[in-house]
Design an enzyme around this catalytic site. Structure first.
Site, PDB file in Angstrom:
ATOM      1  N   HIS A   1       1.103  -1.347  -0.053  1.00  0.00           N
ATOM      2  CA  HIS A   1      -0.028   0.012  -0.055  1.00  0.00           C
ATOM      3  C   HIS A   1       0.809   1.223   0.089  1.00  0.00           C
ATOM      4  O   HIS A   1       0.423   2.221  -0.704  1.00  0.00           O
ATOM      5  CB  HIS A   1      -0.999  -0.082   1.343  1.00  0.00           C
ATOM      6  CG  HIS A   1      -0.422   0.064   2.457  1.00  0.00           C
ATOM      7  ND1 HIS A   1       0.151  -1.157   2.828  1.00  0.00           N
ATOM      8  CD2 HIS A   1      -0.033   0.952   3.293  1.00  0.00           C
ATOM      9  CE1 HIS A   1       0.703  -1.004   4.021  1.00  0.00           C
ATOM     10  NE2 HIS A   1       0.695   0.702   4.461  1.00  0.00           N
ATOM     11  N   ASP A   2       1.965   1.282   0.619  1.00  0.00           N
ATOM     12  CA  ASP A   2       2.767   2.599   0.939  1.00  0.00           C
ATOM     13  C   ASP A   2       4.021   2.379   0.016  1.00  0.00           C
ATOM     14  O   ASP A   2       4.880   3.306   0.007  1.00  0.00           O
ATOM     15  CB  ASP A   2       3.247   2.921   2.317  1.00  0.00           C
ATOM     16  CG  ASP A   2       1.957   3.662   3.142  1.00  0.00           C
ATOM     17  OD1 ASP A   2       1.316   4.170   2.276  1.00  0.00           O
ATOM     18  OD2 ASP A   2       2.097   3.470   4.379  1.00  0.00           O
TER      19      ASP A   2
ATOM     20  N   LYS B   1       5.795   5.806  -1.088  1.00  0.00           N
ATOM     21  CA  LYS B   1       6.497   6.578  -0.122  1.00  0.00           C
ATOM     22  C   LYS B   1       7.964   6.635  -0.420  1.00  0.00           C
ATOM     23  O   LYS B   1       8.709   7.532   0.308  1.00  0.00           O
ATOM     24  CB  LYS B   1       6.411   6.152   1.165  1.00  0.00           C
ATOM     25  CG  LYS B   1       4.938   6.538   1.979  1.00  0.00           C
ATOM     26  CD  LYS B   1       4.950   6.293   3.345  1.00  0.00           C
ATOM     27  CE  LYS B   1       3.582   6.833   4.096  1.00  0.00           C
ATOM     28  NZ  LYS B   1       3.329   6.224   5.258  1.00  0.00           N
TER      29      LYS B   1
ATOM     30  N   HIS C   1       1.449   9.869  -2.307  1.00  0.00           N
ATOM     31  CA  HIS C   1       2.136   8.585  -2.399  1.00  0.00           C
ATOM     32  C   HIS C   1       1.239   7.506  -2.933  1.00  0.00           C
ATOM     33  O   HIS C   1       1.885   6.609  -3.499  1.00  0.00           O
ATOM     34  CB  HIS C   1       2.706   8.256  -0.966  1.00  0.00           C
ATOM     35  CG  HIS C   1       1.841   7.728   0.143  1.00  0.00           C
ATOM     36  ND1 HIS C   1       0.934   8.825   0.917  1.00  0.00           N
ATOM     37  CD2 HIS C   1       1.312   6.409   0.379  1.00  0.00           C
ATOM     38  CE1 HIS C   1       0.252   8.117   1.713  1.00  0.00           C
ATOM     39  NE2 HIS C   1       0.297   6.799   1.342  1.00  0.00           N
TER      40      HIS C   1
ATOM     41  N   HIS D   1      -6.162   3.607  -0.858  1.00  0.00           N
ATOM     42  CA  HIS D   1      -6.399   3.405   0.648  1.00  0.00           C
ATOM     43  C   HIS D   1      -6.387   4.357   1.616  1.00  0.00           C
ATOM     44  O   HIS D   1      -6.540   4.324   2.832  1.00  0.00           O
ATOM     45  CB  HIS D   1      -5.031   2.368   1.149  1.00  0.00           C
ATOM     46  CG  HIS D   1      -3.717   3.134   1.154  1.00  0.00           C
ATOM     47  ND1 HIS D   1      -3.037   3.448  -0.144  1.00  0.00           N
ATOM     48  CD2 HIS D   1      -2.887   3.705   2.105  1.00  0.00           C
ATOM     49  CE1 HIS D   1      -1.689   4.007   0.294  1.00  0.00           C
ATOM     50  NE2 HIS D   1      -1.826   4.222   1.662  1.00  0.00           N
ATOM     51  N   HIS D   2      -6.225   5.697   1.058  1.00  0.00           N
ATOM     52  CA  HIS D   2      -6.352   6.901   1.930  1.00  0.00           C
ATOM     53  C   HIS D   2      -7.738   7.584   1.401  1.00  0.00           C
ATOM     54  O   HIS D   2      -8.082   8.897   1.829  1.00  0.00           O
ATOM     55  CB  HIS D   2      -5.325   7.735   1.734  1.00  0.00           C
ATOM     56  CG  HIS D   2      -4.059   7.492   2.379  1.00  0.00           C
ATOM     57  ND1 HIS D   2      -4.040   7.207   3.978  1.00  0.00           N
ATOM     58  CD2 HIS D   2      -2.906   6.819   2.179  1.00  0.00           C
ATOM     59  CE1 HIS D   2      -3.039   6.782   4.359  1.00  0.00           C
ATOM     60  NE2 HIS D   2      -2.158   6.585   3.264  1.00  0.00           N
TER      61      HIS D   2
ATOM     62  N   ASP E   1      -5.466  -0.476   8.373  1.00  0.00           N
ATOM     63  CA  ASP E   1      -4.175   0.120   8.506  1.00  0.00           C
ATOM     64  C   ASP E   1      -4.357   1.342   9.767  1.00  0.00           C
ATOM     65  O   ASP E   1      -3.282   1.480  10.556  1.00  0.00           O
ATOM     66  CB  ASP E   1      -4.343   1.296   7.101  1.00  0.00           C
ATOM     67  CG  ASP E   1      -3.042   1.759   7.020  1.00  0.00           C
ATOM     68  OD1 ASP E   1      -1.960   1.499   7.382  1.00  0.00           O
ATOM     69  OD2 ASP E   1      -2.940   2.800   6.120  1.00  0.00           O
TER      70      ASP E   1
HETATM   71 FE   LIG Z   1      -0.537   5.337   2.912  1.00  0.00          FE
END
Ligand SMILES: [Fe+2]
Length: 249
Positions: free
Chosen positions: A111-112, A115, A140, A164-165, A193
């Site tokens: 998911h990240d 970043k 991101h 996801h955000h 999360d």
């Molecule tokens: Fe994230």
């Protein structure tokens, strides 16, 4: 026709029929043996293919974990966050009766991944972010889904990485999707999360208990989170999450 000749003619017919029958039986036995050989070959090919497919799946998983670990290596305090949050996500999805395919699970883990493109000065800034820094940070999910673009086996994973955000009320990012427009796996993941973020020690605060984390998640049901997913999350006992956390360290 004399009866002797008739009897010998009938004998010949019986003999030739018997010979034909014998030949047919031999042919049938040969065909049966051939078919058995084909079946054995097919079973062998199938077994080899299954082994190869399992090896391929293991390689995919190892590659995905390596990528996720490379991202997390920068961020010492989250320690195995990706694997933990993926396991929480699977457990919540199971409670909600949602089938998570392996590609989507890879999305949980990755998911990240976007970043990697966020500067350390922003990612590890101890104080609050400026408006500009927040905008960079909030890129991101898009960077992450761009990174995974053209990776065929991660097609479904991109949905989780990109969304996801997002928030149930439409106030999230990057696409301000709302309600059921947000892919369901991303809605499940958002709860997982947050659960992990709240129950993990951070430099500026200690970890919340499961009860405290549940209270906070409840407060955001219907605004940040899909209420149906929060209801499903409620049916998963604390023990189940604790076991996942202990298992993964
Ligand atoms: Fe994230």
């Amino acid at each position: 026709m004399p009866s002797q000749t008739r009897a010998s003619g009938a004998k010949d017919t019986v003999a030739s029929l018997r010979a034909r029958l014998n030949r047919l039986e031999r042919e049938a036995a040969t065909r049966e043996r051939q078919l058995e050989r084909y079946a054995a070959d097919l079973r062998e090919v199938f077994k080899q293919e299954r082994t190869r497919a399992q090896e391929l799946r293991r390689s995919y998983k190892a590659t995905v974990l390596a990528l996720a670990n490379a991202v997390e290596a920068r961020d010492a305090y989250t320690g195995r966050h990706a694997q933990r949050v993926a396991a929480y996500g699977l457990r919540i999805a199971q409670a909600a009766g949602i089938d998570v395919d392996p590609q989507t699970e890879f999305g949980f883990v990755l998911h990240d991944v976007g970043k990697v493109a966020v500067a350390d000065a922003i990612l590890f800034k101890p104080g609050p972010l400026t408006h500009e820094e927040r905008e960079l940070m909030q890129r991101h999910p898009v960077i992450g889904s761009d990174i995974l673009d053209h990776v065929d086996f991660l097609d479904e994973a991109k949905d989780v990485v990109r969304h996801h955000h997002e928030r149930w009320d439409g106030a999230g990012y990057p696409d301000r999707l709302a309600g059921e427009d947000i892919p369901v796996a991303a809605r499940v993941f958002a709860v997982a999360d947050t659960l992990d973020a709240l129950t993990t020690d951070r430099p500026y605060r200690s970890a919340a208990s499961w009860v405290q984390a549940r209270t906070i998640i409840h407060e955001h049901s219907g605004s940040q989170f899909d209420p149906a997913i929060v209801t499903a999350f409620d049916t998963v006992p604390d023990d189940a999450f604790a076991r996942i956390r202990e298992g993964l360290g």
